[in-house]
Write an enzyme that holds these catalytic residues in place. Structure first.
Site, PDB file in Angstrom:
ATOM      1  N   PHE A 136      -0.519  16.207   4.393  1.00  0.00           N
ATOM      2  CA  PHE A 136      -0.880  15.658   3.086  1.00  0.00           C
ATOM      3  C   PHE A 136       0.331  15.660   2.150  1.00  0.00           C
ATOM      4  O   PHE A 136       0.934  16.698   1.909  1.00  0.00           O
ATOM      5  CB  PHE A 136      -2.029  16.462   2.473  1.00  0.00           C
ATOM      6  CG  PHE A 136      -2.584  15.819   1.241  1.00  0.00           C
ATOM      7  CD1 PHE A 136      -3.468  14.752   1.329  1.00  0.00           C
ATOM      8  CD2 PHE A 136      -2.198  16.265  -0.017  1.00  0.00           C
ATOM      9  CE1 PHE A 136      -3.963  14.142   0.189  1.00  0.00           C
ATOM     10  CE2 PHE A 136      -2.695  15.657  -1.172  1.00  0.00           C
ATOM     11  CZ  PHE A 136      -3.584  14.592  -1.062  1.00  0.00           C
TER      12      PHE A 136
ATOM     13  N   ARG B 137       1.340  12.189  -9.308  1.00  0.00           N
ATOM     14  CA  ARG B 137       1.768  10.788  -9.180  1.00  0.00           C
ATOM     15  C   ARG B 137       3.136  10.536  -9.809  1.00  0.00           C
ATOM     16  O   ARG B 137       3.893   9.681  -9.364  1.00  0.00           O
ATOM     17  CB  ARG B 137       0.773   9.840  -9.862  1.00  0.00           C
ATOM     18  CG  ARG B 137      -0.601   9.802  -9.224  1.00  0.00           C
ATOM     19  CD  ARG B 137      -1.366   8.596  -9.769  1.00  0.00           C
ATOM     20  NE  ARG B 137      -2.795   8.666  -9.502  1.00  0.00           N
ATOM     21  CZ  ARG B 137      -3.364   8.379  -8.335  1.00  0.00           C
ATOM     22  NH1 ARG B 137      -2.622   8.016  -7.317  1.00  0.00           N
ATOM     23  NH2 ARG B 137      -4.668   8.456  -8.194  1.00  0.00           N
TER      24      ARG B 137
ATOM     25  N   ASP C 183      -3.410   6.069   6.476  1.00  0.00           N
ATOM     26  CA  ASP C 183      -3.773   7.344   7.087  1.00  0.00           C
ATOM     27  C   ASP C 183      -4.701   7.027   8.268  1.00  0.00           C
ATOM     28  O   ASP C 183      -4.226   6.697   9.345  1.00  0.00           O
ATOM     29  CB  ASP C 183      -4.447   8.195   5.991  1.00  0.00           C
ATOM     30  CG  ASP C 183      -4.797   9.607   6.414  1.00  0.00           C
ATOM     31  OD1 ASP C 183      -3.888  10.373   6.720  1.00  0.00           O
ATOM     32  OD2 ASP C 183      -5.995   9.946   6.423  1.00  0.00           O
TER      33      ASP C 183
ATOM     34  N   GLU D 264       0.844  -1.196   0.000  1.00  0.00           N
ATOM     35  CA  GLU D 264       0.000   0.000   0.000  1.00  0.00           C
ATOM     36  C   GLU D 264       0.883   1.252   0.000  1.00  0.00           C
ATOM     37  O   GLU D 264       2.014   1.219   0.490  1.00  0.00           O
ATOM     38  CB  GLU D 264      -0.887  -0.094   1.263  1.00  0.00           C
ATOM     39  CG  GLU D 264      -1.728   1.093   1.612  1.00  0.00           C
ATOM     40  CD  GLU D 264      -2.849   1.370   0.635  1.00  0.00           C
ATOM     41  OE1 GLU D 264      -2.540   1.709  -0.518  1.00  0.00           O
ATOM     42  OE2 GLU D 264      -4.026   1.298   1.035  1.00  0.00           O
ATOM     43  N   ASP D 265       0.372   2.339  -0.540  1.00  0.00           N
ATOM     44  CA  ASP D 265       1.165   3.576  -0.551  1.00  0.00           C
ATOM     45  C   ASP D 265       1.214   4.233   0.817  1.00  0.00           C
ATOM     46  O   ASP D 265       2.271   4.649   1.284  1.00  0.00           O
ATOM     47  CB  ASP D 265       0.637   4.574  -1.605  1.00  0.00           C
ATOM     48  CG  ASP D 265      -0.854   4.880  -1.444  1.00  0.00           C
ATOM     49  OD1 ASP D 265      -1.533   4.265  -0.598  1.00  0.00           O
ATOM     50  OD2 ASP D 265      -1.348   5.737  -2.193  1.00  0.00           O
TER      51      ASP D 265
HETATM   52  P1  5GP Z   1      -7.119   5.719   4.935  1.00  0.00           P
HETATM   53  O1  5GP Z   1      -8.209   4.817   4.482  1.00  0.00           O
HETATM   54  O2  5GP Z   1      -6.002   5.013   5.680  1.00  0.00           O
HETATM   55  O3  5GP Z   1      -7.653   6.885   5.698  1.00  0.00           O
HETATM   56  O4  5GP Z   1      -6.501   6.390   3.675  1.00  0.00           O
HETATM   57  C1  5GP Z   1      -5.867   5.614   2.790  1.00  0.00           C
HETATM   58  C2  5GP Z   1      -5.853   6.217   1.407  1.00  0.00           C
HETATM   59  O5  5GP Z   1      -6.044   7.622   1.417  1.00  0.00           O
HETATM   60  C3  5GP Z   1      -4.491   6.002   0.845  1.00  0.00           C
HETATM   61  O6  5GP Z   1      -4.379   4.757   0.213  1.00  0.00           O
HETATM   62  C4  5GP Z   1      -4.348   7.164  -0.096  1.00  0.00           C
HETATM   63  O7  5GP Z   1      -4.914   6.843  -1.332  1.00  0.00           O
HETATM   64  C5  5GP Z   1      -5.139   8.262   0.562  1.00  0.00           C
HETATM   65  N1  5GP Z   1      -4.267   9.148   1.361  1.00  0.00           N
HETATM   66  C6  5GP Z   1      -4.145   9.187   2.706  1.00  0.00           C
HETATM   67  N2  5GP Z   1      -3.262  10.124   3.096  1.00  0.00           N
HETATM   68  C7  5GP Z   1      -2.801  10.678   1.953  1.00  0.00           C
HETATM   69  C8  5GP Z   1      -1.825  11.698   1.683  1.00  0.00           C
HETATM   70  O8  5GP Z   1      -1.182  12.304   2.556  1.00  0.00           O
HETATM   71  N3  5GP Z   1      -1.629  12.005   0.378  1.00  0.00           N
HETATM   72  C9  5GP Z   1      -2.299  11.379  -0.640  1.00  0.00           C
HETATM   73  N4  5GP Z   1      -2.007  11.768  -1.868  1.00  0.00           N
HETATM   74  N5  5GP Z   1      -3.204  10.408  -0.422  1.00  0.00           N
HETATM   75  C10 5GP Z   1      -3.442  10.065   0.859  1.00  0.00           C
HETATM   76 MG    MG Z   2      -3.719   3.759  -1.263  1.00  0.00          MG
END
Ligand code: 5GP
Ligand code: MG
Length: 185
Positions: free
Chosen positions: A155, A168, A106, A102-103
């Site tokens: 972010f 990206r 959050d 996963e990238d």
């Molecule tokens: P979560 O479900 O953990 O809240 O968020 C996960 C998804 O939100 C990540 O896979 C990503 O796509 C997006 N995301 C969360 N934080 C960031 C961030 O700082 N930058 C970007 N570009 N995407 C984020």
């Molecule tokens: Mg992601």
């Protein structure tokens, strides 16, 4: 590297390409030695993970399968709290060791949903590799096994991650300038 503008927002350099690549290599070596002969199925999470998935899997020196899921829980710079599946978990994970790639984690909401969807397919084991991890933003009990960088609740874009579709392609990571100015990053 200098300040960039995507849509209406300014981003400043955050983590250099060479620093990312060095860390990715370290994670790959760790994964290799942890799994030994038991090659995992690498389950890459699109779209944000695509650069990390490609770089990480190419540094794992064992014959791994690479498959993908695609889901989104995000709109703009805020988590929206719901999940949309565009590509669901493939059946071939059943009875296999799965390494989710996963990238960023959050709030952990997307990973929580993915783990539930994986559970249904009865894999032999599940581990998580994430390039970025925001421990202060976590709202679900997710413990990644491999973390590239733990970062503050700010972010970021680049290295696969976007801001409303842009950023990206950037080889390094950038962070929202106003969050740096507010002392968040
Ligand atoms: P979560 O479900 O953990 O809240 O968020 C996960 C998804 O939100 C990540 O896979 C990503 O796509 C997006 N995301 C969360 N934080 C960031 C961030 O700082 N930058 C970007 N570009 N995407 C984020
Ligand atoms: Mg992601």
């Amino acid at each position: 590297m200098s300040t960039i503008t995507l849509h209406n927002k300014s981003f400043v350099p955050y983590i250099k390409e060479e620093t990312i690549l060095k860390r990715v290599k370290e994670l790959a070596k760790q994964i290799e030695s942890d799994y030994k002969q038991e090659s995992p199925i690498c389950l890459g999470v699109l779209t944000g993970g695509y650069v990390f998935i490609a770089d990480l899997t190419r540094k794992i020196n064992t014959p791994v399968q690479v498959v993908f899921v695609k889901m989104s829980s995000y709109s703009g710079t805020q988590s929206v709290g719901s999940i949309d599946w565009q590509l669901s978990v493939p059946d071939l994970v059943t009875n296999k060791h799965v390494l989710v790639i996963e990238d960023i984690i959050d709030t952990g909401l997307s990973m929580q949903h993915l783990l539930l969807a994986l559970e249904v397919k009865k894999p032999k084991s599940v581990k998580i590799a994430t390039l970025l991890y925001k421990p202060d933003a976590l709202q679900y009990p997710i413990k990644p096994d491999y973390v590239g960088f733990s970062i503050p609740k700010a972010f970021v874009v680049g290295y696969g991650l976007d801001y409303d579709g842009l950023g990206r392609h950037l080889p390094e990571l950038y962070v929202l300038q106003k969050e740096v100015e507010a002392g968040k990053a």
